[in-house]
Scaffold this motif. Sequence first.
Motif, short mmCIF file in Angstrom:
data_model
loop_
_atom_site.label_atom_id
_atom_site.label_comp_id
_atom_site.label_asym_id
_atom_site.label_seq_id
_atom_site.Cartn_x
_atom_site.Cartn_y
_atom_site.Cartn_z
N ILE A 143 0.92 -1.07 -0.01
CA ILE A 143 0.33 -0.15 -0.18
C ILE A 143 1.07 1.05 -0.07
CG2 ILE A 143 -1.61 1.00 1.35
CD1 ILE A 143 -2.26 -1.63 2.27
N GLU A 144 2.07 1.02 1.14
CA GLU A 144 3.38 2.66 0.63
C GLU A 144 3.65 2.76 -0.58
OE1 GLU A 144 5.92 3.67 3.93
OE2 GLU A 144 6.72 2.49 2.59
N MET A 145 3.78 1.48 -1.12
CA MET A 145 4.33 1.99 -2.51
C MET A 145 2.99 2.40 -3.60
SD MET A 145 7.54 0.15 -3.25
CE MET A 145 8.61 -0.66 -1.66
N LEU A 146 2.02 2.10 -3.30
CA LEU A 146 1.18 3.13 -4.18
C LEU A 146 1.20 4.32 -3.73
CD1 LEU A 146 -0.89 -0.31 -4.30
CD2 LEU A 146 0.21 0.32 -6.47
N VAL A 147 0.92 4.76 -2.21
CA VAL A 147 0.52 5.94 -1.94
C VAL A 147 1.86 6.93 -2.44
CG1 VAL A 147 0.25 7.22 -0.05
CG2 VAL A 147 -0.80 4.91 -0.36
N LEU A 148 3.29 6.18 -2.36
CA LEU A 148 4.16 7.00 -2.96
C LEU A 148 4.06 7.10 -4.02
CD1 LEU A 148 7.48 5.92 -2.10
CD2 LEU A 148 7.64 6.58 -4.40
N ALA A 149 3.06 6.43 -5.61
CA ALA A 149 3.13 6.49 -6.38
C ALA A 149 2.32 7.83 -6.62
CB ALA A 149 3.36 5.87 -7.14
N ARG A 150 1.21 7.68 -5.94
CA ARG A 150 -0.01 8.74 -6.23
C ARG A 150 0.62 9.93 -5.73
NH1 ARG A 150 -4.73 9.21 -3.17
NH2 ARG A 150 -3.42 9.37 -1.31
N ARG A 151 1.97 10.05 -4.67
CA ARG A 151 2.01 11.38 -4.37
C ARG A 151 2.98 11.47 -5.36
NH1 ARG A 151 3.08 14.16 0.21
NH2 ARG A 151 1.29 12.79 1.56
N LEU A 152 3.74 10.82 -6.31
CA LEU A 152 4.92 12.02 -7.49
C LEU A 152 3.82 11.91 -8.63
CD1 LEU A 152 7.82 11.85 -8.27
CD2 LEU A 152 7.26 9.10 -9.53
N TRP A 153 2.30 11.34 -8.64
CA TRP A 153 2.15 12.12 -9.57
C TRP A 153 1.39 13.34 -9.98
CZ3 TRP A 153 4.29 8.46 -11.90
CH2 TRP A 153 4.55 7.12 -11.86
N GLN A 154 1.01 13.62 -8.03
CA GLN A 154 0.58 14.62 -7.99
C GLN A 154 1.56 15.80 -7.98
OE1 GLN A 154 -0.91 13.14 -4.14
NE2 GLN A 154 -2.83 13.11 -4.90
N ARG A 155 2.88 15.10 -7.27
CA ARG A 155 3.78 16.90 -7.60
C ARG A 155 4.19 17.20 -8.37
NH1 ARG A 155 8.01 17.59 -3.63
NH2 ARG A 155 9.77 18.61 -4.00
N LEU A 156 3.93 15.82 -9.81
CA LEU A 156 4.31 16.09 -11.11
C LEU A 156 3.36 16.80 -11.39
CD1 LEU A 156 6.56 12.79 -12.01
CD2 LEU A 156 7.03 15.33 -11.56
N ASP A 157 2.05 16.92 -10.90
CA ASP A 157 0.85 17.50 -11.69
C ASP A 157 0.10 16.16 -12.61
OD1 ASP A 157 -1.01 19.30 -11.70
OD2 ASP A 157 -0.55 20.24 -13.14
N ILE A 158 0.25 15.07 -12.87
CA ILE A 158 -0.27 13.99 -13.82
C ILE A 158 -1.24 13.14 -13.53
CG2 ILE A 158 1.04 12.28 -15.09
CD1 ILE A 158 3.46 12.71 -14.34
N ASP A 159 -2.57 13.93 -14.43
CA ASP A 159 -3.46 13.06 -13.66
C ASP A 159 -3.87 12.15 -14.33
OD1 ASP A 159 -4.32 14.72 -15.78
OD2 ASP A 159 -5.38 16.57 -14.65
N ASN A 160 -3.07 11.72 -15.79
CA ASN A 160 -4.15 11.09 -16.56
C ASN A 160 -3.75 9.57 -16.68
OD1 ASN A 160 -1.45 11.46 -17.59
ND2 ASN A 160 -1.97 12.33 -19.77
N VAL A 161 -3.32 8.83 -15.12
CA VAL A 161 -2.71 7.36 -14.67
C VAL A 161 -3.28 6.81 -14.27
CG1 VAL A 161 -0.31 7.90 -15.70
CG2 VAL A 161 -1.24 8.62 -13.31
#
Length: 427
Positions: A143-161
């Motif tokens: 779960i932590e891995m997937l939460v980490l990835a989600r935070r990275l997408w948010q930081r990079l402002d990527i919403d189409n994944v």
Amino acid sequence: MSDQIRAIRGMNDMLPDEAYLWQYLEDNVREVFQQYGYRNIRTPIVEYTSLFVRGVGEVTDIVEKEMYSFEDSMNGDKLSLRPEGTAPTVRAALQHNLLYNGPQRLWYSGPLFRHERPQKGRYRQYHTFGVEALGFPGPDIDIEMLVLARRLWQRLDIDNVKLQINTIGSNEERRAFRGKLIEYFEQHRAVLDEDAQRRLLTNPLRILDSKNPAMQAVIEAAPKLMDHLGEASRANFNAVLNGLKAAGIPYVINPRLVRGLDYYNLTVFEWVSGALGAQSAVCSGGRYDGLFEQLGGKATPGCGFGIGVERLLLLLESRKASMPKLEPDVYVVHQGEAADKIAPAAAEQLRDAGLHVVLHCGGGGFKAQMKKADASGARFAVIIGDNEAAAGTLAVKPLRATHEQKTVALADAVTMIKTECNQWLTI
């Protein structure tokens, strides 16, 4: 020239005008990894071929068709350019006994190599960011891995994944399911393409991941591994899904997601984007609890993922105009014998103050130098002529704002420029 040497197909140069995108991405990825307590590890580009045969799997596409392997001319060792990052990380953890004091959270970056047909988002030399959590039994680390990835997408402002997830159970469950899958596909052998027929008796789960349109109806009707899992594997998967719900991460269960490497078990996942065409996976990973034993260690749980840098950069392309570029703060323009002597020292004083400074080289008049100063993207030009040199002054001209040019004493120039740079940059 006809004999000009070019880069190898599928191994690309990164030119200076692209570097700021890479550095922007690297800085943000590194920061997110460190927020979660992951520490950097760096392994060699070349490893023994046996590492990947034992770790990745002898009947995988990577080992059978894609590795760049060669024999060491000095001693005959069979070596390979690394095609993935997990097996080298586990090898290093075993060799250096990294888990002696407890579990480890690790991250790495660098080039990987696979000999395959180059296409957009899929190259022979490509780059990855990876994280590996070693010694954590889960499912909380999944779960932590997937939460980490989600935070990275948010930081990079990527919403189409979007997250696709599955469970492939234990090795024992897959072995039992393998026979059922072979029996089913044997009944439809005429529909299978050459690649699927080759995999039928060696790695039949990979047939489920085929993109061949002619095989889709048969694959959709194939037995589902999920229906043949035991209670423990189901409970583990449900715990991961409940964790994703609690974290507010939407997901799609994809029963055909099996991953192409033998070391995976239980949770597997991919973050995919429809904006990338056929190469839709941006981030892929899962759990690999048997890899340590395959490489000669004792049973140790592991979980990780890898991010394809080139594919992630494709998603950032539409936003690159708004990203900070690697441009200097100051371009030092100088002309005249006295000015030419003073300019290098003035540039060093500006750099001592933390500014990024380009000192003009190659001569030329003020007009030509100012054109180069403007073309450099610098925010300010510092102008030194013999008159300024004699008076101990500098002329500071804003290049990206409407402020007037100012002349200051040389002794006070560094402090003034640093202060006014900060003020002007906020306007």
